[in-house]
Design an enzyme around this catalytic site. Structure first.
Site, PDB file in Angstrom:
ATOM      1  N   PHE A   1      18.251  -8.389  47.897  1.00  0.00           N
ATOM      2  CA  PHE A   1      18.552  -8.892  46.561  1.00  0.00           C
ATOM      3  C   PHE A   1      17.380  -8.963  45.762  1.00  0.00           C
ATOM      4  O   PHE A   1      16.244  -9.276  45.858  1.00  0.00           O
ATOM      5  CB  PHE A   1      19.230 -10.422  46.855  1.00  0.00           C
ATOM      6  CG  PHE A   1      20.303 -10.518  47.799  1.00  0.00           C
ATOM      7  CD1 PHE A   1      21.570 -10.048  47.003  1.00  0.00           C
ATOM      8  CD2 PHE A   1      20.136 -10.938  49.039  1.00  0.00           C
ATOM      9  CE1 PHE A   1      22.590 -10.035  48.106  1.00  0.00           C
ATOM     10  CE2 PHE A   1      21.480 -11.009  49.769  1.00  0.00           C
ATOM     11  CZ  PHE A   1      22.306 -10.523  49.179  1.00  0.00           C
ATOM     12  N   ASP A   2      17.720  -8.540  44.532  1.00  0.00           N
ATOM     13  CA  ASP A   2      16.814  -8.272  43.432  1.00  0.00           C
ATOM     14  C   ASP A   2      16.771  -9.636  42.479  1.00  0.00           C
ATOM     15  O   ASP A   2      15.986 -10.120  41.645  1.00  0.00           O
ATOM     16  CB  ASP A   2      16.968  -6.944  42.293  1.00  0.00           C
ATOM     17  CG  ASP A   2      16.628  -5.931  43.281  1.00  0.00           C
ATOM     18  OD1 ASP A   2      15.928  -6.042  44.181  1.00  0.00           O
ATOM     19  OD2 ASP A   2      17.642  -4.861  43.077  1.00  0.00           O
ATOM     20  N   ASN A   3      18.151 -10.051  42.452  1.00  0.00           N
ATOM     21  CA  ASN A   3      18.473 -11.358  41.697  1.00  0.00           C
ATOM     22  C   ASN A   3      19.222 -12.213  42.059  1.00  0.00           C
ATOM     23  O   ASN A   3      19.909 -12.413  43.016  1.00  0.00           O
ATOM     24  CB  ASN A   3      19.851 -10.611  40.399  1.00  0.00           C
ATOM     25  CG  ASN A   3      19.400  -9.175  40.253  1.00  0.00           C
ATOM     26  OD1 ASN A   3      18.453  -8.978  39.678  1.00  0.00           O
ATOM     27  ND2 ASN A   3      20.411  -8.060  40.542  1.00  0.00           N
TER      28      ASN A   3
END
Lengths: 297, 297
Positions: free
Chosen positions: A19-21
């Site tokens: 996950f980036d966000n």
């Protein structure tokens, strides 16, 4: 698929790769009222160090984004206004961006400062809200709010701890106009506060909804109006985004309905491990947010 | 069967032969606010002269029966307290006669003087209501109403023009106790007042109903709790009883659901002739109550 409990460093590394966000609910995850939950601040700082996109969402409409960033600063976190999405901002954004409500029409507010500030920030003129002339007992012949203002084209309602018959009566007069839009910051029936369960925005709004026979358009979690606004505003890849919260029926539903890559339920708020397993809707769960920091270090 | 419009003396004579008991709604039938509707007083006096049993029913819970008899006296009518059934009295009677609520338990009131007076008349101790300490802003740590009183066994809610967050918050605390009964004087969503449609008891009560996830037991029209109490109290023959009112969905429904011998819709309140004919539920209808007097003389 059964929810996975976060217990190992390998899981955390995988999570940080996947996950980036990171979208966070605040109350019950980062703090309980005015008290930070141990480990949460450290976890947010870790994610900031890793250059993750961090977004805070809250259904509390009584505070504006400015007031929220002040709260984060007090807790030692550096958070900017554009990282915070409150339901007051969501409602204002819905009006501005989604239905493109004209700037030369006015908005009647049944709610507190957060709503007024967000609307004014976007250039809207508001009426009602915390106006002290609404604090006196309602009399048809003496209220300065009758006749109603024909320039009002929308009612925005949220949690209003100043609610009284005067506010309800005038709000109803606007809702009796079929062309006046009816928007709710959120429709939570209650919220927890220092050991009590208190009436939430949804319960206050229910009064004028029932009286007018109308249902408001809700903007807070779990309404996808809010998530759509965030995804659009931040240009997020949904598959690389995780929603973290303490409530199955708002936070986790919000993430699942929005087809996010994952959801994480923390048990530091109102849900129990039994509930998390029984309903089986979050992808992950943990006792507190702080396990991310603790296991990673 | 299509509703019959009262237009001839023969119809009136027949009506007066067919019925011994006349149950009246007040607002929209006898008066509009503070103004008597022409011919209504004369018709009531005629029925009194003919020794008919006359009963007045009203969903307005803000006035007690004593306050109503004063209003009748001002209009030149001699009406006794036991000829008036308000929804506050209906709620108090429901508690006392139907569920035999113990006299050593207390009742939390969200509502006005009418409810308090009727409950006190029956020997019940009340809390809340118009208590001035509820007029200040709610704070958990300073309210004198927390912790809640364990002797409270019921909540009675009605129209409350003093409604505020303090009253809603405390009422909710009582409703969170599953053993505390929840009774509504009536659930009318709105009421007409001097050209405005204002939030009614049902809308105010909806707040705490939604917040608690509970539905109140309603006592006013069209609930049969009220008609059963009247029939029992006055020992009425239902087939010789007629209900007269200005609303199809409360007054006429009230009479029809209760299997009364007849119903009469008067058009001096909120319904139109078109509605009366379209929905076809009253047995009789007329422009105003006064046609009974006018045609009979």
């Amino acid at each position: 698929m059964a929810p996975i409990k976060l217990t190992t460093k390998e899981q955390i590394v995988q999570l940080l790769n996947d996950f980036d966000n990171f979208i966070f609910d605040c109350d019950g995850v980062i703090w309980l009222g005015d008290h930070p939950i141990p480990g949460s601040i450290e976890t947010i700082k870790l994610l900031q160090d890793l250059q993750k996109t961090i977004i805070f969402v809250t259904n509390n409409s009584t505070k504006s984004r400015n007031q929220y960033t002040e709260k984060f600063t007090k807790l030692g976190l550096s958070v900017t206004k554009d990282e915070v999405f409150g339901s007051a901002y969501a409602a204002a954004t819905y009006l501005d961006k989604i239905i493109q409500f004209p700037k030369d029409e006015k908005i009647w507010v049944m709610g507190e400062k957060g709503i007024i500030e967000e609307l004014n920030d976007l250039g809207y003129e508001t009426l009602g809200g915390e106006d002290e002339r609404l604090n006196v007992k309602f009399h048809k012949d003496t209220t300065p709010f009758l006749p109603i203002d024909p320039k009002v084209g929308a009612v925005i309602a949220g949690l209003d701890t100043n609610v009284n018959y005067h506010r309800l009566a005038i709000t109803l007069q606007y809702l009796q106009q079929p062309n006046v839009k009816f928007i709710a910051t959120n429709i939570d029936s209650t919220f927890p506060s220092k050991g009590l369960i208190l009436p939430g925005a949804g319960s206050i709004i229910e009064t004028v909804a029932y009286a007018s026979g109308r249902e408001p358009i809700p903007c807070g979690k779990p309404s996808q109006n809010m998530l759509d606004a965030i995804v659009k505003d931040k240009n997020l890849d949904r598959s690389r985004t995780i929603m973290i919260g303490d409530r199955l029926n708002t936070d986790i539903k919000f993430g699942n309905d929005g087809n996010l890559g994952g959801t994480l339920l923390v048990l530091s708020g109102i849900e129990t491990e039994e509930n998390a397993l029984k309903h089986g809707t979050p992808k992950y769960y943990s006792d507190v947010l702080g396990v991310i920091y603790d296991l990673y270090k």
